[in-house]
Design a protein around this motif. Structure first.
Motif, PDB file in Angstrom:
ATOM      1  N   TYR A   1       0.941  -1.307   0.113  1.00 33.80           N
ATOM      2  CA  TYR A   1       0.385  -0.136  -0.104  1.00 33.80           C
ATOM      3  C   TYR A   1       0.750   1.836   0.193  1.00 33.80           C
ATOM      4  N   VAL A   2       0.231   2.545  -0.666  1.00 35.72           N
ATOM      5  CA  VAL A   2       0.853   3.455  -0.526  1.00 35.72           C
ATOM      6  C   VAL A   2       0.188   4.595   0.965  1.00 35.72           C
ATOM      7  N   ASP A   3       0.862   5.251   1.354  1.00 37.44           N
ATOM      8  CA  ASP A   3      -0.058   5.852   2.290  1.00 37.44           C
ATOM      9  C   ASP A   3      -0.924   7.099   1.567  1.00 37.44           C
ATOM     10  N   ILE A   4      -0.358   7.851   0.514  1.00 35.17           N
ATOM     11  CA  ILE A   4      -0.913   8.737  -0.054  1.00 35.17           C
ATOM     12  C   ILE A   4      -1.297   8.643  -1.417  1.00 35.17           C
ATOM     13  N   PHE A   5      -2.631   8.597  -2.067  1.00 33.58           N
ATOM     14  CA  PHE A   5      -2.947   8.598  -3.262  1.00 33.58           C
ATOM     15  C   PHE A   5      -3.135   9.164  -4.245  1.00 33.58           C
ATOM     16  N   TYR A   6      -2.966   9.967  -5.130  1.00 31.15           N
ATOM     17  CA  TYR A   6      -3.053  11.038  -5.306  1.00 31.15           C
ATOM     18  C   TYR A   6      -3.940  10.747  -7.100  1.00 31.15           C
ATOM     19  N   SER A   7      -5.240  12.249  -7.262  1.00 32.86           N
ATOM     20  CA  SER A   7      -4.989  12.207  -9.150  1.00 32.86           C
ATOM     21  C   SER A   7      -4.116  13.910  -9.253  1.00 32.86           C
ATOM     22  N   HIS A   8      -3.200  13.408  -9.978  1.00 31.37           N
ATOM     23  CA  HIS A   8      -1.942  14.479  -9.896  1.00 31.37           C
ATOM     24  C   HIS A   8      -2.526  15.268 -11.236  1.00 31.37           C
TER      25      HIS A   8
ATOM     26  N   ALA B   1      -4.330   2.043  -0.879  1.00 31.58           N
ATOM     27  CA  ALA B   1      -3.807   3.503  -0.042  1.00 31.58           C
ATOM     28  C   ALA B   1      -4.650   3.497   1.375  1.00 31.58           C
ATOM     29  N   LEU B   2      -4.081   4.547   1.873  1.00 33.33           N
ATOM     30  CA  LEU B   2      -4.602   4.985   3.321  1.00 33.33           C
ATOM     31  C   LEU B   2      -5.021   6.066   3.724  1.00 33.33           C
ATOM     32  N   TYR B   3      -4.723   7.029   2.288  1.00 33.52           N
ATOM     33  CA  TYR B   3      -5.370   8.107   2.514  1.00 33.52           C
ATOM     34  C   TYR B   3      -5.054   8.690   1.089  1.00 33.52           C
ATOM     35  N   VAL B   4      -6.925  10.053   0.362  1.00 35.63           N
ATOM     36  CA  VAL B   4      -6.158   9.980  -1.267  1.00 35.63           C
ATOM     37  C   VAL B   4      -5.762  11.462  -1.160  1.00 35.63           C
ATOM     38  N   GLY B   5      -5.593  12.303  -1.927  1.00 38.24           N
ATOM     39  CA  GLY B   5      -5.747  13.381  -2.426  1.00 38.24           C
ATOM     40  C   GLY B   5      -5.840  13.847  -3.892  1.00 38.24           C
ATOM     41  N   ILE B   6      -5.412  14.756  -3.896  1.00 32.51           N
ATOM     42  CA  ILE B   6      -5.533  15.730  -5.562  1.00 32.51           C
ATOM     43  C   ILE B   6      -4.862  16.930  -5.680  1.00 32.51           C
ATOM     44  N   SER B   7      -4.164  17.279  -6.742  1.00 33.11           N
ATOM     45  CA  SER B   7      -3.172  18.352  -6.967  1.00 33.11           C
ATOM     46  C   SER B   7      -3.546  18.899  -8.491  1.00 33.11           C
ATOM     47  N   ASN B   8      -3.074  20.459  -8.619  1.00 34.91           N
ATOM     48  CA  ASN B   8      -3.429  21.106  -9.509  1.00 34.91           C
ATOM     49  C   ASN B   8      -4.942  21.169 -10.118  1.00 34.91           C
TER      50      ASN B   8
ATOM     51  N   LEU C   1      -7.699  13.775   1.989  1.00 34.35           N
ATOM     52  CA  LEU C   1      -6.639  14.138   3.350  1.00 34.35           C
ATOM     53  C   LEU C   1      -6.006  15.281   2.688  1.00 34.35           C
ATOM     54  N   ILE C   2      -6.011  15.633   1.467  1.00 31.34           N
ATOM     55  CA  ILE C   2      -4.581  16.751   1.240  1.00 31.34           C
ATOM     56  C   ILE C   2      -4.580  17.489  -0.818  1.00 31.34           C
ATOM     57  N   HIS C   3      -4.558  18.614  -0.676  1.00 26.71           N
ATOM     58  CA  HIS C   3      -4.010  19.287  -1.759  1.00 26.71           C
ATOM     59  C   HIS C   3      -3.147  19.723  -1.723  1.00 26.71           C
ATOM     60  N   GLN C   4      -2.341  19.006  -3.768  1.00 25.27           N
ATOM     61  CA  GLN C   4      -0.923  19.264  -4.121  1.00 25.27           C
ATOM     62  C   GLN C   4      -1.288  20.403  -4.238  1.00 25.27           C
ATOM     63  N   PRO C   5      -0.446  21.312  -4.722  1.00 24.39           N
ATOM     64  CA  PRO C   5      -0.931  23.053  -5.372  1.00 24.39           C
ATOM     65  C   PRO C   5       0.981  23.448  -5.136  1.00 24.39           C
ATOM     66  N   LYS C   6       0.876  24.329  -6.909  1.00 29.02           N
ATOM     67  CA  LYS C   6       1.737  25.094  -7.204  1.00 29.02           C
ATOM     68  C   LYS C   6       2.171  25.781  -6.319  1.00 29.02           C
ATOM     69  N   TYR C   7       3.332  26.748  -5.300  1.00 23.70           N
ATOM     70  CA  TYR C   7       2.738  28.259  -4.417  1.00 23.70           C
ATOM     71  C   TYR C   7       4.653  27.743  -3.988  1.00 23.70           C
ATOM     72  N   SER C   8       4.801  29.587  -4.369  1.00 23.42           N
ATOM     73  CA  SER C   8       5.673  30.126  -3.987  1.00 23.42           C
ATOM     74  C   SER C   8       5.520  31.674  -3.487  1.00 23.42           C
ATOM     75  N   MET C   9       6.427  32.280  -2.937  1.00 21.40           N
ATOM     76  CA  MET C   9       6.150  33.764  -3.160  1.00 21.40           C
ATOM     77  C   MET C   9       5.962  34.488  -4.307  1.00 21.40           C
ATOM     78  N   LEU C  10       6.577  33.792  -5.640  1.00 23.50           N
ATOM     79  CA  LEU C  10       6.421  33.958  -6.646  1.00 23.50           C
ATOM     80  C   LEU C  10       4.668  33.800  -8.024  1.00 23.50           C
ATOM     81  N   ASN C  11       4.134  32.629  -7.116  1.00 22.20           N
ATOM     82  CA  ASN C  11       3.502  32.160  -7.741  1.00 22.20           C
ATOM     83  C   ASN C  11       1.719  32.155  -6.704  1.00 22.20           C
ATOM     84  N   ARG C  12       1.020  32.864  -6.488  1.00 19.14           N
ATOM     85  CA  ARG C  12      -0.089  32.823  -5.476  1.00 19.14           C
ATOM     86  C   ARG C  12      -0.573  32.485  -5.099  1.00 19.14           C
ATOM     87  N   TRP C  13      -1.123  31.962  -6.762  1.00 25.67           N
ATOM     88  CA  TRP C  13      -2.530  31.665  -7.366  1.00 25.67           C
ATOM     89  C   TRP C  13      -3.653  30.948  -6.009  1.00 25.67           C
TER      90      TRP C  13
END
Length: 328
Positions: free
Chosen positions: A131-138, A162-169, A190-202
């Motif tokens: 198993y993986v701990d988190i499986f994402y829709s990329h 999978a133990l948890y699920v997430g989404i990205s983008n 569980l979680i969202h994985q977005p692109k984020y930085s000082m130069l990309n604050r969407w």
């Protein structure tokens, strides 16, 4: 000599609760997007992963297509699990994703149930895991209903893969729908994985609000803007850099305006006793709205520098105001 993790590995790392779940993630996580594939040196990747874990980084983030070539990062990590990390499996959070092109034909891309679940089986095989701990829709699929994609994630959990699920983008609106569907299915997002930085604050324009309303955590990729938020490009484009290789960071992204901002930010960081990379990481984590910052690395010293940033993670209001003035 067989690897033994540092006994003090949990001494200085900070761990943040992921949304309203029972799971905590390290404030700094390690991504294996680059520098851990089949074209890279295994011993360098091994040294980085070992050192990361010794510093309290328990979360290692992968995807089916990471490499290059695609799949090779999971193969490398699977080998390291077998030789070094197997005794520590229950101390690790291992995530993988599916959503980008992986194999030929109509079933090797995007967000169908067929693709996601087939890809998860392949990822588990490459890593030698049950198993993986988190499986994402990329990424969201414009032609597949979100309901189908979320049902596949729900199935991954119910099947024990999978133990948890997430989404990205996903946009704020897509995230709200995904969270609603998963809640109705009985497998919370569980979680969202977005692109984020000082130069990309969407994500500040609605997504963070949706995540908080639904009790969903977040982990930012590219918090250093693929190296722009370091001193790497202030004197030009190094020949061995991502921009020089025409990767995801392009030469056209390194504008005079951006470098002017970077130089000013370097001065703010220096006054704090930090490198710009260190300040950029703790800035992304400011206020507690981000669960974890996902770093990449090409050498051990970068991981050490990034983790050391957590020793100075507080900002004065004057510092925050100055940074806003520079970035606006």
């Amino acid at each position: 000599m067989r690897y033994q993790a540092a006994t003090e590995r949990y001494g200085s790392m900070k761990y943040n609760r992921c949304g309203r779940s029972g799971l905590k993630l390290p404030a700094i996580s390690l991504g294996l997007w680059h520098n851990f594939g089949g074209t890279d040196t295994f011993e360098n990747g091994r040294a980085m992963i070992r050192r990361a874990f010794d510093l309290g980084i328990t979360h290692f983030d992968l995807a089916n297509n990471y490499g290059p070539p695609p799949g090779s990062a999971e193969l490398m990590f699977g080998q390291l699990l077998k030789t070094d990390l197997a005794p520590y499996r229950d101390e690790l959070i291992i995530s993988t994703k599916a959503g980008y092109h992986m194999w030929e034909g109509p079933y090797g891309d995007w967000g169908s149930r067929k693709y996601l679940l087939s890809s998860l089986d392949q990822s588990l095989k490459r890593m030698g895991l049950d198993y993986v701990d988190i499986f994402y829709s990329h990424r969201p699929d414009p032609e597949t209903p979100i309901e189908e994609t979320m049902m596949a994630l729900d199935h991954a959990v119910r099947s024990g893969k999978a133990l948890y699920v997430g989404i990205s983008n996903y946009t704020a609106e897509q995230t709200a729908v995904a969270a609603k569907v998963l809640k109705e299915l009985g497998t919370p997002l569980l979680i969202h994985q977005p692109k984020y930085s000082m130069l990309n604050r969407w994500i500040e324009n609605g997504l963070q609000d949706v995540l908080e309303e639904n009790g969903v955590g977040s982990i930012a990729f590219c918090p250093l803007a693929q190296g722009l938020l370091t001193n790497k490009y202030v004197a030009g484009i190094p020949t061995d850099s991502r921009a020089a290789r025409n990767g995801f960071l392009k030469e056209r992204d390194i504008t005079e305006e951006t470098i002017t901002k970077v130089n000013k930010l370097i001065q703010v960081a220096a006054a704090r006793g930090q490198s710009l990379a260190q300040m950029a990481l703790v800035w992304a984590l400011r206020g507690g709205r981000l669960t974890s910052a996902l770093i990449g690395a090409s050498r051990v010293s970068q991981i050490e520098e990034n983790v050391a940033a957590l020793a100075n993670s507080d900002f004065t209001q004057e510092e925050l105001d100055l940074i806003e003035e520079i970035l606006k």
